[in-house]
Design a protein around this motif. Structure first.
Motif, PDB file in Angstrom:
ATOM      1  N   THR A 163       0.850  -1.214   0.091  1.00 61.87           N
ATOM      2  CA  THR A 163      -0.018  -0.121   0.192  1.00 61.87           C
ATOM      3  C   THR A 163       0.755   1.164  -0.061  1.00 61.87           C
ATOM      4  O   THR A 163       1.973   1.328   0.727  1.00 61.87           O
ATOM      5  N   THR A 164       0.342   2.334  -0.702  1.00 60.69           N
ATOM      6  CA  THR A 164       0.961   3.425  -0.479  1.00 60.69           C
ATOM      7  C   THR A 164       0.393   4.392   0.826  1.00 60.69           C
ATOM      8  O   THR A 164       1.063   5.454   0.920  1.00 60.69           O
ATOM      9  N   GLY A 165      -0.364   3.749   1.567  1.00 63.37           N
ATOM     10  CA  GLY A 165      -0.949   4.376   2.595  1.00 63.37           C
ATOM     11  C   GLY A 165      -0.118   3.965   3.921  1.00 63.37           C
ATOM     12  O   GLY A 165       1.236   3.512   3.769  1.00 63.37           O
ATOM     13  N   LYS A 166      -0.670   4.643   5.141  1.00 62.24           N
ATOM     14  CA  LYS A 166      -0.018   4.348   6.289  1.00 62.24           C
ATOM     15  C   LYS A 166      -0.713   3.318   7.207  1.00 62.24           C
ATOM     16  O   LYS A 166      -1.971   3.291   7.269  1.00 62.24           O
ATOM     17  N   ILE A 167      -0.024   2.559   7.862  1.00 65.93           N
ATOM     18  CA  ILE A 167      -0.525   1.570   8.898  1.00 65.93           C
ATOM     19  C   ILE A 167      -0.124   2.053  10.294  1.00 65.93           C
ATOM     20  O   ILE A 167       0.994   2.013  10.720  1.00 65.93           O
ATOM     21  N   THR A 168      -1.126   2.750  10.926  1.00 67.54           N
ATOM     22  CA  THR A 168      -0.820   3.193  12.513  1.00 67.54           C
ATOM     23  C   THR A 168      -1.382   2.262  13.268  1.00 67.54           C
ATOM     24  O   THR A 168      -2.718   2.066  13.304  1.00 67.54           O
ATOM     25  N   GLY A 169      -0.612   1.750  14.023  1.00 67.31           N
ATOM     26  CA  GLY A 169      -0.939   0.768  15.338  1.00 67.31           C
ATOM     27  C   GLY A 169       0.053  -0.444  15.238  1.00 67.31           C
ATOM     28  O   GLY A 169       0.921  -0.657  14.480  1.00 67.31           O
ATOM     29  N   LYS A 170      -0.297  -1.400  16.031  1.00 69.57           N
ATOM     30  CA  LYS A 170       0.480  -2.709  16.059  1.00 69.57           C
ATOM     31  C   LYS A 170       0.223  -3.600  15.189  1.00 69.57           C
ATOM     32  O   LYS A 170      -0.823  -3.659  14.613  1.00 69.57           O
ATOM     33  N   ILE A 171       1.114  -4.365  15.062  1.00 70.32           N
ATOM     34  CA  ILE A 171       1.032  -5.749  14.151  1.00 70.32           C
ATOM     35  C   ILE A 171       1.475  -6.750  14.997  1.00 70.32           C
ATOM     36  O   ILE A 171       2.446  -6.915  15.531  1.00 70.32           O
ATOM     37  N   GLU A 172       0.652  -7.800  14.851  1.00 71.88           N
ATOM     38  CA  GLU A 172       0.882  -9.047  15.517  1.00 71.88           C
ATOM     39  C   GLU A 172       0.931  -9.963  14.808  1.00 71.88           C
ATOM     40  O   GLU A 172      -0.184 -10.297  13.645  1.00 71.88           O
TER      41      GLU A 172
END
Length: 393
Positions: free
Chosen positions: A153-162
């Motif tokens: 994605t060209t977007g932003k992933i704000t938050g945790k990744i599990e």
């Protein structure tokens, strides 16, 4: 037109939102595409298995589902409703394209939970939460096949990744900006994590792939930005040339490899067994050849090219075409030094500038060059690539 989103999903295979809407969550157990049409759907009542209604969208296994072009969020539940804990729980093949998953409440724990199937986060999709943006969860104990999640994605992933430790390699990131640290095992093939000190975010950079090089019938001056150094490099090049190859030559005297058409095998000097990423090689072919070379890219920023007095066969291990004056900016050249490419084009260094013979000379991926150094002392340099040309940062 339908009164609820659930009714529309039950009735069709393509659903389009006609306006912003607020309503109950949706259970999806079919192949369907929901086009949010640049609108927002706000979930105000959770759905799910009886007694455990905690989901915004529940997407069941063995289906192909696409959500695109809009925003999905949640709000305070209706009277007697239950809080949404997961905005999307997925067991299917799910594609999110140009979506915004937004947690603007204090009750969502997961924006996207992937428990089975193949999930693709693509386009300009953003996920925003102060909890878990998405997970890759091994639920084989429940009888489900392990999920795979592909993020480009060209977007932003704000938050945790599990990611479940048992399936660390089932997350494949090839693009995106992340607030959570990205680990090497989460990256797609030929990508590596990169931390941006300026805005304290993570992304990935391309560190390998496939280079395609066109060779003409006859002699070619060859180099590659795919790392072919080491003992297997020469054999890899020979295999790529196939039966069209005739000879590979090094600048070192008598270091050559020739192809026997009669015996259908390569032979040559026993000391010529490997390639060096700093060097150019001459290749003779019997016809036009398209080489496809696959592997890690050379980090040209830490690959010094040494030039001695006289002629040097030098490589160009860069995956961008760059003007010669930019590319050789950090080289301590002397007046009347020469860079020659295969054919008639060459450039001469004079009073701080490389001057080509009536053309604008650029250095090009796949090409090798000859460098004539006038000074008696040896020197080395690394190629300079302007930031706007650099694909990898």
């Amino acid at each position: 037109k339908f009164e609820t989103l659930q009714e529309a999903v039950n009735a069709g295979t393509t659903v389009t939102l006609l306006g912003d809407a607020t309503g109950a969550g949706v259970v999806i157990n079919k192949d369907v595409t929901i086009d949010f049409n640049n609108k927002t759907y706000t979930v105000n009542q959770a759905v799910g298995s009886s007694g455990t209604e905690t989901l915004g969208f529940q997407i069941l296994k063995n289906n192909n589902v696409t959500l695109k072009n809009g925003k999905l969020t949640s709000t305070t539940p209706v009277v007697s409703g239950k809080d949404v804990k997961m905005l999307i729980q997925n067991y299917a093949n799910l594609t999110l394209t140009d979506m915004n998953l937004v947690d603007n409440t204090d009750h969502i724990l997961y924006a996207l939970s992937n428990n089975s199937g193949i999930s693709s986060i693509e386009g300009a999709t953003n996920i925003t939460t102060d909890e878990v943006a998405f997970d890759v969860y091994d639920y084989t104990a429940g009888g489900y096949a392990v999920p795979t999640v592909n993020v480009s994605t060209t977007g932003k992933i704000t938050g945790k990744i599990e990611v479940s430790e048992s399936i660390n390699n089932n997350l494949n990131i090839s693009a995106g900006t992340f607030t959570n640290e990205i680990y090497e095992e989460w990256c797609a093939e030929f990508f590596s994590p990169y931390y941006n000190e300026t805005d304290k975010t993570w992304t990935v950079v391309l560190t390998g792939g496939v280079q395609t090089i066109q060779l003409g019938n006859g002699w070619n001056w060859f180099s590659s930005y795919v790392d072919m150094s080491g003992e297997n490099g020469l054999a890899t090049l020979q295999d790529a040339l196939g039966t069209s190859g005739r000879q590979i030559k090094s600048q070192v005297t008598n270091h050559f490899s020739s192809y026997s058409v009669e015996n259908q095998e390569w032979y040559g000097n026993s000391e010529f067994t490997s390639l060096h990423k700093e060097k150019m090689y001459m290749i003779q072919t019997s016809t036009d050849v398209e080489l496809e070379l696959s592997g890690d890219f050379i980090d040209y920023e830490v690959t010094p090219i040494q030039v001695n007095k006289g002629w040097n066969w030098i490589s160009y291990p860069v995956n961008e075409t760059v003007d010669i004056n930019e590319a050789l900016k950090d080289l301590n050249a002397s007046d009347n030094d020469i860079v020659k490419m295969h054919g008639a084009t060459f450039a001469t260094y004079y009073k701080g500038e490389w001057l080509a013979n009536n053309v604008v000379m650029t250095l090009e991926p796949g090409q090798g060059y000859m460098y004539y150094r006038k000074a008696s002392d040896a020197t080395s340099f690394v190629y300079n690539v302007p930031a706007e040309n650099n694909k990898n940062r």
